[in-house]
Write a protein that holds these residues in place. Structure first.
Motif, mmCIF file in Angstrom:
data_model
loop_
_atom_site.group_PDB
_atom_site.id
_atom_site.type_symbol
_atom_site.label_atom_id
_atom_site.label_comp_id
_atom_site.label_asym_id
_atom_site.label_seq_id
_atom_site.Cartn_x
_atom_site.Cartn_y
_atom_site.Cartn_z
ATOM 1 N N LEU A 90 33.896 11.219 95.474
ATOM 2 C CA LEU A 90 34.795 12.258 95.961
ATOM 3 C C LEU A 90 34.571 13.508 95.117
ATOM 4 O O LEU A 90 34.599 13.437 93.881
ATOM 5 C CB LEU A 90 36.255 11.817 95.858
ATOM 6 C CG LEU A 90 36.613 10.424 96.397
ATOM 7 C CD1 LEU A 90 38.091 10.140 96.167
ATOM 8 C CD2 LEU A 90 36.265 10.310 97.875
ATOM 9 N N GLY A 93 39.491 8.182 100.555
ATOM 10 C CA GLY A 93 38.761 7.160 99.804
ATOM 11 C C GLY A 93 39.496 5.830 99.829
ATOM 12 O O GLY A 93 38.894 4.769 100.015
ATOM 13 N N ARG A 107 40.971 13.945 99.711
ATOM 14 C CA ARG A 107 39.780 13.155 99.392
ATOM 15 C C ARG A 107 40.168 11.774 98.862
ATOM 16 O O ARG A 107 39.610 10.758 99.276
ATOM 17 C CB ARG A 107 38.913 13.893 98.360
ATOM 18 C CG ARG A 107 38.267 15.154 98.878
ATOM 19 C CD ARG A 107 37.231 15.695 97.908
ATOM 20 N NE ARG A 107 37.784 16.164 96.647
ATOM 21 C CZ ARG A 107 38.241 17.391 96.428
ATOM 22 N NH1 ARG A 107 38.246 18.282 97.406
ATOM 23 N NH2 ARG A 107 38.693 17.747 95.226
ATOM 24 N N ALA A 161 36.615 9.191 91.983
ATOM 25 C CA ALA A 161 37.339 10.383 92.424
ATOM 26 C C ALA A 161 37.030 11.546 91.495
ATOM 27 O O ALA A 161 36.917 11.362 90.280
ATOM 28 C CB ALA A 161 38.846 10.102 92.449
#
Length: 281
Positions: free
Chosen positions: A143, A44, A40, A114
């Motif tokens: 994320l 990103g 992820r 994140a």
């Protein structure tokens, strides 16, 4: 230098295709769920570089901008990583304060949150205001392991892409034994689960975390109505959408407890009992 998104793009080629298409008209908020935490984050950063790199086939991975994105040193990249601790409302306020200023470069400012499940309720609601009133020149990237662990209104205002999970052949047999024991326990309240968690020294933080991540994966499958494992099929058959989201919060709270040093065996017992309770309401 290998770009930090190389491995993620290699493992998630379908997502790369979608991101390249979306780059023509980037959504104000993008949610990447599923996959692993590293994948992820890698995707990103790929998205940030894709929107910022000026080369003919962005992101090139070697230009000044790509190198700065890779090093988290690019002026139009804001990266807040919830895996390092809770994302506080003050952090969101600092982000909101900069949104009125134009980006430094030709591309948009990219704000990556994140492991966005680390947003507290106040921080999530403050972020929601930015998504409801988007300002030109800013794009958000959330994320998270699954959409169920986020405030539903954040999800509804985001374009969602779901990363693929590891193939079954890559699964750890030891973890699958634990998941099988969990399936038996949450169905019947019996089996090896409590025996294994109660055995001194049998559960460490790494093992507990891997088990809980596997449960997260099953919950995502159950939430989509596309269960691929015994646990996912059980959850999909016994829980409605709201209960799946509740189970996701239970698992996320369990993972957070591990991060702050809670006893991993107790954490697994607590999570299993709470999920059992959802199935037997």
């Amino acid at each position: 230098m290998t770009a930090p998104w190389t491995a993620s793009v290699s493992r998630q080629p379908r997502i790369r295709v979608f991101l390249d298409r979306l780059a023509q008209a980037p959504p104000k908020s993008l949610l990447l769920e599923g996959g692993t935490e590293a994948e992820r984050l890698g995707l990103g950063l790929y998205w940030a570089a894709r929107l910022s790199c000026h080369e003919a086939e962005p992101p090139c991975g070697v230009c000044r901008i790509c190198r700065q994105v890779a090093d988290d040193a690019f002026r139009d990249l804001v990266l807040v990583n919830g895996s390092e601790g809770a994302i506080a409302i003050d952090t969101v306020r600092e982000i909101r304060a900069m949104l009125g200023d134009p980006p430094a470069g030709r591309g948009p400012r990219v704000i990556i949150l994140a492991e966005a499940q680390a947003l507290g309720d106040a921080a999530a609601n403050a972020l929601l205001k930015s998504l409801e009133e988007p300002r030109l020149g800013n794009v958000f990237v959330l994320l998270a392991p699954s959409r169920e662990v986020l405030l539903p209104t954040l999800v509804s205002r985001s374009f969602v892409l779901t990363l693929g999970w590891p193939r079954a052949g890559e699964e750890d047999p030891e973890i699958q034994d634990w998941i099988a024991a969990l399936v038996e326990f949450i169905q019947s309240g019996r089996g090896l689960w409590l025996e294994w968690t109660g055995r001194k020294g049998n559960v460490d933080v790494r093992l507990a975390g891997r088990v809980l991540r596997d449960v997260q994966r099953a919950l995502v499958q159950a939430g989509y109505g596309a269960p691929l494992t015994d646990l996912a099929r059980l959850l999909a058959g016994r829980l409605d959408v709201v209960a799946v989201r509740q189970a996701g919060v239970i698992v996320e709270n369990a993972i957070e407890s591990l991060d702050v040093g809670a006893n991993p065996a107790v954490v697994l017992e607590w999570a299993a009992i709470r999920i059992w309770g959802l199935l037997h309401k």
